[in-house]
Write a protein that holds these residues in place. Structure first.
Motif, PDB file in Angstrom:
ATOM      1  N   GLU A 111       0.860  -0.994   0.262  1.00 20.80           N
ATOM      2  CA  GLU A 111      -0.106   0.100   0.003  1.00 20.80           C
ATOM      3  C   GLU A 111       0.913   1.215   0.021  1.00 20.80           C
ATOM      4  O   GLU A 111       1.746   1.445   0.865  1.00 20.80           O
ATOM      5  CB  GLU A 111      -0.939   0.128   1.159  1.00 20.80           C
ATOM      6  CG  GLU A 111      -1.991   1.298   1.101  1.00 20.80           C
ATOM      7  CD  GLU A 111      -2.672   1.256   2.341  1.00 20.80           C
ATOM      8  OE1 GLU A 111      -2.795   0.574   3.297  1.00 20.80           O
ATOM      9  OE2 GLU A 111      -3.801   2.046   2.178  1.00 20.80           O
ATOM     10  N   SER A 112       0.407   2.186  -0.937  1.00 23.12           N
ATOM     11  CA  SER A 112       1.374   3.360  -0.982  1.00 23.12           C
ATOM     12  C   SER A 112       0.422   4.531  -1.181  1.00 23.12           C
ATOM     13  O   SER A 112      -0.428   4.765  -1.941  1.00 23.12           O
ATOM     14  CB  SER A 112       2.271   3.321  -2.281  1.00 23.12           C
ATOM     15  OG  SER A 112       3.276   4.228  -2.294  1.00 23.12           O
ATOM     16  N   LEU A 113       0.603   5.556   0.029  1.00 24.33           N
ATOM     17  CA  LEU A 113      -0.090   6.607  -0.088  1.00 24.33           C
ATOM     18  C   LEU A 113       0.182   7.553  -1.132  1.00 24.33           C
ATOM     19  O   LEU A 113       1.290   7.348  -1.804  1.00 24.33           O
ATOM     20  CB  LEU A 113      -0.017   7.702   1.184  1.00 24.33           C
ATOM     21  CG  LEU A 113      -0.180   6.774   2.671  1.00 24.33           C
ATOM     22  CD1 LEU A 113       0.453   7.761   3.756  1.00 24.33           C
ATOM     23  CD2 LEU A 113      -1.723   6.826   2.798  1.00 24.33           C
ATOM     24  N   MET A 129       1.826   5.796 -10.538  1.00 24.87           N
ATOM     25  CA  MET A 129       2.188   5.143  -9.287  1.00 24.87           C
ATOM     26  C   MET A 129       2.934   4.007  -9.481  1.00 24.87           C
ATOM     27  O   MET A 129       4.070   3.746  -8.403  1.00 24.87           O
ATOM     28  CB  MET A 129       1.103   4.803  -8.291  1.00 24.87           C
ATOM     29  CG  MET A 129      -0.129   5.917  -7.904  1.00 24.87           C
ATOM     30  SD  MET A 129       0.686   6.813  -6.457  1.00 24.87           S
ATOM     31  CE  MET A 129       0.723   5.997  -5.223  1.00 24.87           C
TER      32      MET A 129
END
Lengths: 156, 141
Positions: free
Chosen positions: A43-45, A57
């Motif tokens: 998970e990447s903000l 992304m």
């Protein structure tokens, strides 16, 4: 078992996902699905986003692989629409735009499925032979209030 | 804040934005009813359950335990709901918490839950905004 011309019974990445139909693609009006992130997923903000502008992304080049999880997720309850665009082997295959979402933890999902307790789990993967790009956007100019959730692996 | 990171990927390369969220310390999404009510103290639950038991008894005297009993049947103007009394809104609160399904369960960040907390603060079922904020931190993991 019947095999199409693109099917190879064994070996590496032999297919390219060319289209997806699910509840999000069908209408582009979904308000998302409440999910809990699988602890094995990445998970990447988002970092900073400009309203309605896609941010790259993930960009994979020169390799084959699969994405069994790929979703964009709200991280707070501010009303916004969220967008997820995936390009496989140079072709846009999915462009999901939600309706307004006013809750945290809601996702639109290109790959993955929900299991017990709404955990977003591996689903039928998106497959690519040479490249894959994942982009996300919000209807707001904001920072770190949405995230990309994904799982990736390469194949030879 | 994150940054772009480039690495090898299956003989090719991958550039990805890496900014993992902080490890959560509390469960705030998808709470079951049991998990939700674990966020409340015993006295809070007792008040909540007594009010629920008699919510449809218009002759019941709540003054013995409910701080906001005097406003129970007045319009909830202070909450922007002059169309409904606090008693009406509490019926909605019970619906939200008691008839939620799991999944998706109860979200501490939901606007409906936030409004439900305001109703309960107004009636004194929850002592303050600070106590409400504490509840909405969720269940420690």
């Amino acid at each position: 078992m019947f095999l199409s011309s693109n099917d190879v019974p064994s070996g590496g990445a032999s297919k390219t996902t060319t289209s997806i139909a699910n509840r999000y693609t069908a209408t582009n009006t979904s308000s998302g699905t409440a999910v809990t992130v699988d602890l094995t997923a990445l998970e990447s903000l988002s970092g900073s986003l400009t309203a309605n502008t896609l941010k790259e992304m993930v960009n994979i080049t020169g390799a084959a692989g699969k994405l069994p999880i790929c979703a964009v997720l709200t991280k707070n309850a501010t009303a916004r629409t969220i967008r997820l665009q995936v390009t496989i082997d140079g072709t846009y295959i999915i462009n999901l735009v939600s309706s307004s979402i006013s809750a945290s933890g809601y996702a639109v999902i290109a790959a993955g499925t929900t299991g017990s307790s709404s955990v977003l789990m591996d689903g039928e993967p998106l497959s690519f032979k040479t490249s894959c790009k994942i982009e996300i956007a919000s209807s707001l100019t904001e920072s770190d209030n949405i995230s990309l959730v994904y799982k990736r692996f390469s194949e030879a | 804040m994150g940054d772009y990171v480039q690495s090898d990927f299956g003989g090719g390369s991958i550039t990805e934005w890496v900014s993992p969220p902080p490890t959560p310390t509390h469960k705030t999404e998808g709470l079951t009813q049991g998990e939700w009510y674990r966020l409340f103290t015993g006295p809070e639950l007792t008040m909540h359950n007594r009010l629920k038991a008699y919510i449809n008894d218009m002759s019941y005297d709540f003054s013995s335990f409910l701080p906001g009993h005097a406003i129970l049947d007045t319009p909830a103007t202070a909450l922007g709901r002059e169309d409904a009394s606090y008693r009406d809104l509490m019926r909605d609160v019970f619906e939200i918490f008691d008839k939620s399904t799991n999944p998706p369960g109860i979200s501490c960040a939901s606007p409906r839950v936030a409004f439900a907390m305001q109703v309960q603060i107004a009636l004194g079922l929850i002592s303050s905004q600070a106590r409400s904020d504490e509840i909405l931190l969720g269940l420690p993991l």
